[in-house]
Design an enzyme around this catalytic site. Structure first.
Site: not given
Length: 634
Positions: A365, A312
């Site tokens: 991401e 993330d």
């Protein structure tokens, strides 16, 4: 029966840790069942370089910090103690005395299990061996080339897939069996679970972590989670962990100011402060922090058999000014905004994970135009396997939300992604972030009446599945959930019993998944320009996109036509690559999907007629707000 207990050369492990070369530090840091001098107990080892003293406290000693004081065994700040007679299930914390005498209770950074929130203590575990039954899956995974195969991921949040009560959580096994049944029925290749590393606040969805080695106790035990993963594999479903190595929450029992100073975070406030999320950024240049994080990633793969990790907020680790305004960040030594330590950490992380030779996948991401994210050869390459294509996601969602007359002036939003499609190895992702906080569900992004919304959703998903790149779709989108995602509630599966539209959409997505997996042209050459060719990318007046997906053989070839206008086009001529027959193999407008039934049952014969840069053409019927897939039929 006892499980494994600590049998290592502690001095050797500690030296490697201090040198930044111990990526299995979870095997000796934290609390481990041990036998020393013929006595069973637990060996506690902790890194805290700037504190005055540390004690282990818990119910077993009435939380008295004077009874079990740790010994500093290395000048680099490693403390250790053996406490005899302790049993699995005991709760504990570290009482850390700062240089100024202040005492603070902290959970174990390497704790393997934790109390259920709002309680915050770590829990002693017996590292018993789970009886894994996924050997065939793991062997296949190690031999497979996942990037040249179908990857169709179902992203989900464990706490809100199904819900029994407002405040209750189902067990990993209970919810896991429901997930496995649904995902297996629908034909997804993988699931991706939002973070389950222990976290204090439900509202953070797991993205603000306190336990990097501790599966959240919200859903049960360590063994329960392993059961879930094991049974995913037995059902031929891969499972990917969403993981957050960039920043951590500031809750008192967590990593923040762990030893009374900036230990896991950067020293300078402007470096560690993350104002957008109210968190602290990890000091990714510090060797001990790298040990900690890389060990965490390896722990989840080796001990829990996860098939990959989705990292993330990569941009937050790469850019010093990410999410910050003027005066809130410090430039690097060259005066720029690139975090050299962050990039080096990510390269090292990917290198170590791939050196495991486990056949796992790493996904970034990354929300900027950062280059070489999926490159391993370039000096700047970060070494990820896949990168989320945020540009494709933003452009196409912006397009589908436009009213009918506005689409013709924004057609480039749908075709621009092919200008950069081969710069990285991309994954197309419609994630939780796109269906929350007033952004509306994927269904309700579509304009028009109810019928048009369902039709446009089917057309958009077909376009997504046929576009180059691997796929991720968030839960609920597969049946056209009306409401946007809310983490405290479950999915509206009951809609399938009340409304044919949702039931038909679920059937549509199931068939689309199976078509995707069965047609090599949709994934075999995802990252090779030879796998794609536009037929007509510029038909903005009719709002139609047409293109070709190639496989290794002529007979794999697919023709895709997507119509984003609520108009049926009859006698619609397109160029085709071969002088042969073509057969419709998929049509999003079939009546059984809730469509109008504008299909083509007959085989189509190409004719010599130059159009769209090709010598051959066919004439087809294009359904309203519908997508058609044709295949070479010799």
């Amino acid at each position: 029966m006892r499980g494994k207990f600590l049998k290592i050369n502690l001095e050797k492990e500690i030296n490697q840790f201090i040198q930044g070369k111990n990526y299995y530090s979870y095997k000796f840091m934290g609390a481990h069942l041990a036998e020393e001098n013929g006595v069973m107990g637990y060996r506690f080892t902790l890194w805290a370089p700037r504190c005055k003293s540390i004690s282990v406290v818990g119910d077993f000693n009435n939380w008295d910090g004077t009874l079990n004081t740790m010994v500093k065994v290395h000048e680099g700040g490693i403390w250790s103690i053996f406490i005899e007679g302790l049993e699995p299930g005991e709760i504990y914390k570290y009482e850390i005395t700062h240089k100024d005498g202040k005492k603070v209770l902290k959970a174990d950074p390497y704790g393997f299990y934790s109390e259920k929130r709002p309680n915050t203590a770590s829990i002693l575990v017996d590292s018993c061996t789970y009886p894994w039954g996924d050997g065939r899956w793991i062997g296949k995974r190690r031999r497979s080339d996942i990037l040249n195969g179908p990857v169709n991921i179902y992203e989900l949040h464990l706490g809100s897939f199904i819900k029994e009560s407002e405040n209750g959580f189902l067990n990993y096994k209970e919810i896991g069996q429901a997930i496995i049944n649904h995902v297996k029925l629908m034909g997804y290749t993988h699931i991706e679970i939002m973070p389950i590393t222990e976290y204090p606040l439900d509202d953070s969805w797991g993205y603000q972590v306190t336990g990097y080695f501790s599966p959240t106790s919200r859903y049960g035990t360590i063994e329960d989670l392993k059961w879930f993963i094991d049974h995913c594999h037995r059902s031929n479903i891969g499972i990917i962990l969403d993981w957050v190595p960039g920043h951590f929450c500031k809750d008192q029992h967590g990593l923040f100011m762990f030893d009374g100073a900036q230990q896991y975070e950067y020293d300078d406030f402007k470096m560690y402060n993350n104002p957008g999320w109210g968190t602290a950024n990890f000091n990714l240049s510090k060797t001990e922090v790298r040990n900690f994080l890389i060990s965490s990633a390896i722990y989840w793969i080796k001990e829990f058999h996860f098939d990959g990790i989705r990292i993330d907020a990569v941009s937050n680790m790469v850019y010093l000014d990410f999410g910050k305004g003027p005066g809130q960040w410090l430039p690097n030594e060259d005066g720029g905004n690139v975090n050299y330590g962050g990039k080096e950490f990510l390269r090292l992380l990917n290198e170590e994970l791939h050196n495991l030779n486990e056949g796992i996948i790493t996904i970034a991401e990354e929300s900027t135009a950062l280059a070489y994210v999926t490159s391993k050869e370039e000096q700047e390459g970060l070494g990820f396997d896949l990168k989320w294509n945020m540009g494709w996601m933003n452009d196409t969602l912006k397009y589908v939300e436009l009213q009918e007359e506005d689409k013709k002036f924004n057609h480039n939003l749908m075709n621009f992604s092919m200008m950069y499609a081969y710069y990285e190895k991309f994954m197309l992702a419609i994630s939780h972030d796109e269906v929350v906080y007033g952004k509306k569900s994927l269904f309700n992004k579509m304009p028009g009446d109810r019928w048009q919304k369902f039709a446009a959703l089917r057309c958009y998903l077909t376009f997504m599945y046929c576009h180059p790149g691997k796929k991720t779709l968030f839960m609920g989108s597969e049946f056209g959930q009306f409401s946007e995602w809310y983490f405290k509630g479950g999915l509206d599966f009951h809609l399938m019993d009340m409304d044919e539209g949702h039931k038909n959409t679920l059937s549509f997505t199931k068939e689309l998944n199976n078509l995707y997996k069965g047609e090599e042209a949709l994934w075999k050459l995802d990252f090779d320009p030879k796998g794609f060719k536009w037929i007509d990318p510029d038909n903005n007046q009719q709002r139609v996109l047409s293109f070709i997906r190639y496989g290794d053989k002529m007979e794999d070839t697919l023709i895709i036509v997507c119509n984003f206008a609520p108009i049926t086009y009859y006698d619609f001529k397109i160029g085709v690559p071969y002088n042969c027959c073509y057969k419709e193999v998929f049509n999003s407008d079939e009546k059984r999907f809730g469509g109008a039934g504008e299909i083509m049952a007959e085989v189509l014969f190409s004719v010599k007629d130059y159009i769209h840069g090709m010598e051959q053409s066919i004439t087809i019927k294009v359904p309203p707000l519908g997508a058609v897939i044709l295949k070479v039929n010799n």
